[in-house]
Design an enzyme around this catalytic site. Sequence first.
Site, PDB file in Angstrom:
ATOM      1  N   CYS A  85      -2.238  -4.870  -7.521  1.00 46.00           N
ATOM      2  CA  CYS A  85      -2.338  -3.617  -6.773  1.00 46.00           C
ATOM      3  C   CYS A  85      -3.605  -3.673  -5.921  1.00 46.00           C
ATOM      4  O   CYS A  85      -4.711  -3.809  -6.463  1.00 46.00           O
ATOM      5  CB  CYS A  85      -2.388  -2.427  -7.727  1.00 46.00           C
ATOM      6  SG  CYS A  85      -2.486  -0.855  -6.862  1.00 46.00           S
ATOM      7  N   CYS A 232      -1.477   0.437   1.217  1.00 42.81           N
ATOM      8  CA  CYS A 232      -0.886  -0.454   0.200  1.00 42.81           C
ATOM      9  C   CYS A 232      -1.353  -1.912   0.379  1.00 42.81           C
ATOM     10  O   CYS A 232      -0.833  -2.639   1.242  1.00 42.81           O
ATOM     11  CB  CYS A 232       0.641  -0.396   0.221  1.00 42.81           C
ATOM     12  SG  CYS A 232       1.362  -1.256  -1.208  1.00 42.81           S
TER      13      CYS A 232
HETATM   14  O1  PYC Z   1      -2.175  -1.056  -2.933  1.00 45.78           O
HETATM   15  O2  PYC Z   1      -1.015  -2.767  -3.626  1.00 45.78           O
HETATM   16  C1  PYC Z   1      -1.227  -1.564  -3.549  1.00 45.78           C
HETATM   17  C2  PYC Z   1      -0.298  -0.636  -4.242  1.00 45.78           C
HETATM   18  C3  PYC Z   1       0.827  -0.947  -4.943  1.00 45.78           C
HETATM   19  C4  PYC Z   1       1.354   0.261  -5.407  1.00 45.78           C
HETATM   20  C5  PYC Z   1       0.540   1.269  -4.974  1.00 45.78           C
HETATM   21  N1  PYC Z   1      -0.467   0.705  -4.265  1.00 45.78           N
END
Ligand code: PYC
Length: 307
Positions: A85, A232
Amino acid sequence: MHVIDSHTGGEPTRVILDGGPDLGDGPLSARAARLARDHRDFCNAVTQEPRGQTAMVCALLVKPVDPGCVTGVIYFDAGAVLGMCGHGTIGLAVTLAHLGRIGPGQHRIETPAGVVTVDLHDAARVTVTNVESRRLHRQITVEVAGIGPVTGDIAYGGNVFFLVDPSPIAVTRAQIPQLTNLAIALRDALHAKGIDGPPVDHVILYGPALTPEGHSRNFVLCPDDCYDRSPCGTGCSARLACLAAEGQLAAGAEIVQESVIGSTYRLSWQPGPTGGVIPRITGSAWVMAETRLIFQPDDPFRAGIPL
Ligand code: PYC
């Protein structure tokens, strides 16, 4: 259970410092599989209401196998245990700094997907160098009722993503419910189609950037069916792998990725040892709360309110 909450570009991370289940020894991927198989109640109790919150990702600290790592960590949300993550790793680095466990400079962190590196620039700003990421499939088309055919790439960035550019629905805050429904329908259609390789667990829809320095704006659906408030980190890694594979972004060139709420990461990549890309993601996180969670035996919602 002692936890510290932070947010990275609006996306919450809860670092669990103690009181988690005993997952034994061995590779973190095996311990993550044990967490997913045997400790669903624990995962629900800390991520979901009334103790958790929408979109929360937890970071369970564990002993690393590699003694050169400052910690091992297993990430999970209310829907799944994650391989890696990105926003969580930025939040974890800032939390470890808040606790005085790390200072400015470079540190290694072990995850189920492999060892990642964090560069702590100051109390909030962090660069994550992620595991090698790669495009797995180019131009897969699925049919969505009411929308028609939708085409995207599948790529690995620590988790597995379906990336659609351009999105058939505008990537704006006003459209979040429609984007969520479309992304869920796409994930279901991909699972039904039975594509070779690891199953898609996240979906990303891209639209034009809304700021002059942005490369694009994204909407990311996570396994808990919530959208990522941040751009993300693992999704950006998958995106870099696709841009590199298409020859659309040179090694070392930097772009700015906007999230659907307007938070940003700076992204770049270097060639990886086995033909993929090594992504670098820079973002900021802020500690919000230090809490001791209490689970009373007679509390009917001690394992959370089910999704
Ligand atoms: O930032 O990789 C990330 C992530 C995965 C799920 C929520 N954030």
